[in-house]
Design a protein around this motif. Structure first.
Motif, mmCIF file in Angstrom:
data_model
loop_
_atom_site.group_PDB
_atom_site.id
_atom_site.type_symbol
_atom_site.label_atom_id
_atom_site.label_comp_id
_atom_site.label_asym_id
_atom_site.label_seq_id
_atom_site.Cartn_x
_atom_site.Cartn_y
_atom_site.Cartn_z
ATOM 1 N N LYS A 9 31.037 29.389 -2.846
ATOM 2 C CA LYS A 9 29.730 29.997 -3.101
ATOM 3 C C LYS A 9 29.880 31.408 -3.673
ATOM 4 O O LYS A 9 29.202 31.771 -4.632
ATOM 5 C CB LYS A 9 28.902 30.023 -1.818
ATOM 6 N N GLU A 10 30.786 32.192 -3.126
ATOM 7 C CA GLU A 10 31.018 33.554 -3.632
ATOM 8 C C GLU A 10 31.591 33.513 -5.044
ATOM 9 O O GLU A 10 31.212 34.320 -5.889
ATOM 10 C CB GLU A 10 31.962 34.301 -2.702
ATOM 11 N N LEU A 11 32.507 32.582 -5.284
ATOM 12 C CA LEU A 11 33.090 32.412 -6.612
ATOM 13 C C LEU A 11 32.003 32.078 -7.624
ATOM 14 O O LEU A 11 31.934 32.684 -8.699
ATOM 15 C CB LEU A 11 34.161 31.319 -6.588
ATOM 16 N N LEU A 12 31.146 31.118 -7.280
ATOM 17 C CA LEU A 12 30.062 30.737 -8.182
ATOM 18 C C LEU A 12 29.104 31.889 -8.418
ATOM 19 O O LEU A 12 28.700 32.147 -9.552
ATOM 20 C CB LEU A 12 29.300 29.539 -7.611
ATOM 21 N N ARG A 13 28.719 32.585 -7.356
ATOM 22 C CA ARG A 13 27.791 33.723 -7.491
ATOM 23 C C ARG A 13 28.361 34.761 -8.465
ATOM 24 O O ARG A 13 27.678 35.235 -9.368
ATOM 25 C CB ARG A 13 27.510 34.363 -6.142
ATOM 26 N N SER A 14 29.619 35.086 -8.304
ATOM 27 C CA SER A 14 30.272 36.087 -9.151
ATOM 28 C C SER A 14 30.352 35.628 -10.607
ATOM 29 O O SER A 14 29.995 36.371 -11.519
ATOM 30 C CB SER A 14 31.668 36.376 -8.608
ATOM 31 N N ARG A 15 30.819 34.409 -10.805
ATOM 32 C CA ARG A 15 30.976 33.915 -12.181
ATOM 33 C C ARG A 15 29.635 33.745 -12.870
ATOM 34 O O ARG A 15 29.498 34.079 -14.047
ATOM 35 C CB ARG A 15 31.757 32.602 -12.191
ATOM 36 N N LEU A 16 28.644 33.217 -12.157
ATOM 37 C CA LEU A 16 27.325 33.056 -12.760
ATOM 38 C C LEU A 16 26.711 34.410 -13.092
ATOM 39 O O LEU A 16 26.082 34.566 -14.148
ATOM 40 C CB LEU A 16 26.411 32.256 -11.829
ATOM 41 N N ALA A 17 26.895 35.388 -12.234
ATOM 42 C CA ALA A 17 26.365 36.732 -12.501
ATOM 43 C C ALA A 17 26.986 37.318 -13.759
ATOM 44 O O ALA A 17 26.288 37.949 -14.566
ATOM 45 C CB ALA A 17 26.613 37.640 -11.308
ATOM 46 N N ARG A 18 28.291 37.094 -13.951
ATOM 47 C CA ARG A 18 28.944 37.585 -15.173
ATOM 48 C C ARG A 18 28.383 36.935 -16.423
ATOM 49 O O ARG A 18 28.454 37.498 -17.511
ATOM 50 C CB ARG A 18 30.453 37.366 -15.107
ATOM 51 N N LEU A 19 27.831 35.719 -16.253
ATOM 52 C CA LEU A 19 27.223 35.007 -17.382
ATOM 53 C C LEU A 19 25.738 35.346 -17.527
ATOM 54 O O LEU A 19 25.042 34.768 -18.352
ATOM 55 C CB LEU A 19 27.399 33.496 -17.203
ATOM 56 N N ALA A 23 26.856 22.339 -4.479
ATOM 57 C CA ALA A 23 26.909 20.899 -4.218
ATOM 58 C C ALA A 23 27.331 20.124 -5.462
ATOM 59 O O ALA A 23 28.119 19.176 -5.385
ATOM 60 C CB ALA A 23 25.550 20.407 -3.718
ATOM 61 N N ILE A 24 26.844 20.542 -6.622
ATOM 62 C CA ILE A 24 27.219 19.880 -7.879
ATOM 63 C C ILE A 24 28.698 20.099 -8.157
ATOM 64 O O ILE A 24 29.421 19.166 -8.522
ATOM 65 C CB ILE A 24 26.352 20.399 -9.044
ATOM 66 N N VAL A 25 29.162 21.314 -7.980
ATOM 67 C CA VAL A 25 30.581 21.619 -8.195
ATOM 68 C C VAL A 25 31.445 20.799 -7.235
ATOM 69 O O VAL A 25 32.439 20.189 -7.641
ATOM 70 C CB VAL A 25 30.866 23.130 -8.033
ATOM 71 N N ASP A 26 31.060 20.768 -5.960
ATOM 72 C CA ASP A 26 31.826 20.013 -4.971
ATOM 73 C C ASP A 26 31.924 18.540 -5.335
ATOM 74 O O ASP A 26 32.948 17.897 -5.087
ATOM 75 C CB ASP A 26 31.214 20.155 -3.575
ATOM 76 N N GLU A 72 37.555 19.399 -7.938
ATOM 77 C CA GLU A 72 38.365 19.810 -6.787
ATOM 78 C C GLU A 72 38.830 21.254 -6.935
ATOM 79 O O GLU A 72 39.279 21.857 -5.974
ATOM 80 C CB GLU A 72 39.569 18.886 -6.644
ATOM 81 N N ARG A 73 38.744 21.787 -8.140
ATOM 82 C CA ARG A 73 39.199 23.155 -8.405
ATOM 83 C C ARG A 73 38.104 23.927 -9.145
ATOM 84 O O ARG A 73 38.177 24.096 -10.355
ATOM 85 C CB ARG A 73 40.476 23.116 -9.240
ATOM 86 N N LEU A 76 36.891 25.743 -13.685
ATOM 87 C CA LEU A 76 35.802 25.346 -14.576
ATOM 88 C C LEU A 76 35.674 26.336 -15.734
ATOM 89 O O LEU A 76 35.755 27.544 -15.549
ATOM 90 C CB LEU A 76 34.481 25.301 -13.818
ATOM 91 N N HIS A 77 35.459 25.801 -16.912
ATOM 92 C CA HIS A 77 35.213 26.640 -18.084
ATOM 93 C C HIS A 77 33.784 27.163 -18.022
ATOM 94 O O HIS A 77 32.919 26.570 -17.367
ATOM 95 C CB HIS A 77 35.409 25.835 -19.367
ATOM 96 N N ASP A 78 33.512 28.244 -18.698
ATOM 97 C CA ASP A 78 32.173 28.836 -18.684
ATOM 98 C C ASP A 78 31.109 27.830 -19.114
ATOM 99 O O ASP A 78 30.033 27.770 -18.517
ATOM 100 C CB ASP A 78 32.109 30.068 -19.589
ATOM 101 N N ILE A 79 31.381 27.028 -20.130
ATOM 102 C CA ILE A 79 30.389 26.060 -20.602
ATOM 103 C C ILE A 79 30.098 25.011 -19.524
ATOM 104 O O ILE A 79 28.954 24.587 -19.367
ATOM 105 C CB ILE A 79 30.814 25.402 -21.945
ATOM 106 N N GLN A 80 31.113 24.611 -18.763
ATOM 107 C CA GLN A 80 30.894 23.675 -17.670
ATOM 108 C C GLN A 80 30.037 24.327 -16.582
ATOM 109 O O GLN A 80 29.118 23.709 -16.050
ATOM 110 C CB GLN A 80 32.225 23.225 -17.060
ATOM 111 N N LEU A 81 30.344 25.552 -16.285
ATOM 112 C CA LEU A 81 29.593 26.287 -15.267
ATOM 113 C C LEU A 81 28.136 26.480 -15.709
ATOM 114 O O LEU A 81 27.218 26.352 -14.904
ATOM 115 C CB LEU A 81 30.264 27.628 -15.003
#
Length: 62
Positions: A4-14, A28-31, A35-36, A40-45
């Motif tokens: 969740k922290e990883l996603l929050r950080s990466r999404l904020a940078r985008l 939930a979608i990422v899970d 598995e890693r 994920l590439h930025d476009i996937q995120l």
């Protein structure tokens, strides 16, 4: 760092600032699809972010 922290950080940078509910949906979608989430590439995120914006009662896109 949690997923969740990883996603929050990466999404904020985008430029995508998610509230906790949408971030939970994105997690939930990422899970379900990776598995890693750190690999994920930025476009996937960004695609995951779009899906997380959808209402929970909407049909799932696979």
């Amino acid at each position: 760092m949690s997923v969740k922290e990883l996603l929050r950080s990466r999404l904020a940078r985008l430029g995508m600032h998610f509230d906790d509910e949408m971030l939970g949906r994105a997690e939930a979608i990422v899970d379900a699809h990776s598995e890693r989430p750190e690999s994920l590439h930025d476009i996937q995120l960004m695609s995951i972010a779009v899906e997380a914006y959808r209402r929970p009662e909407s049909p799932e896109i696979v």
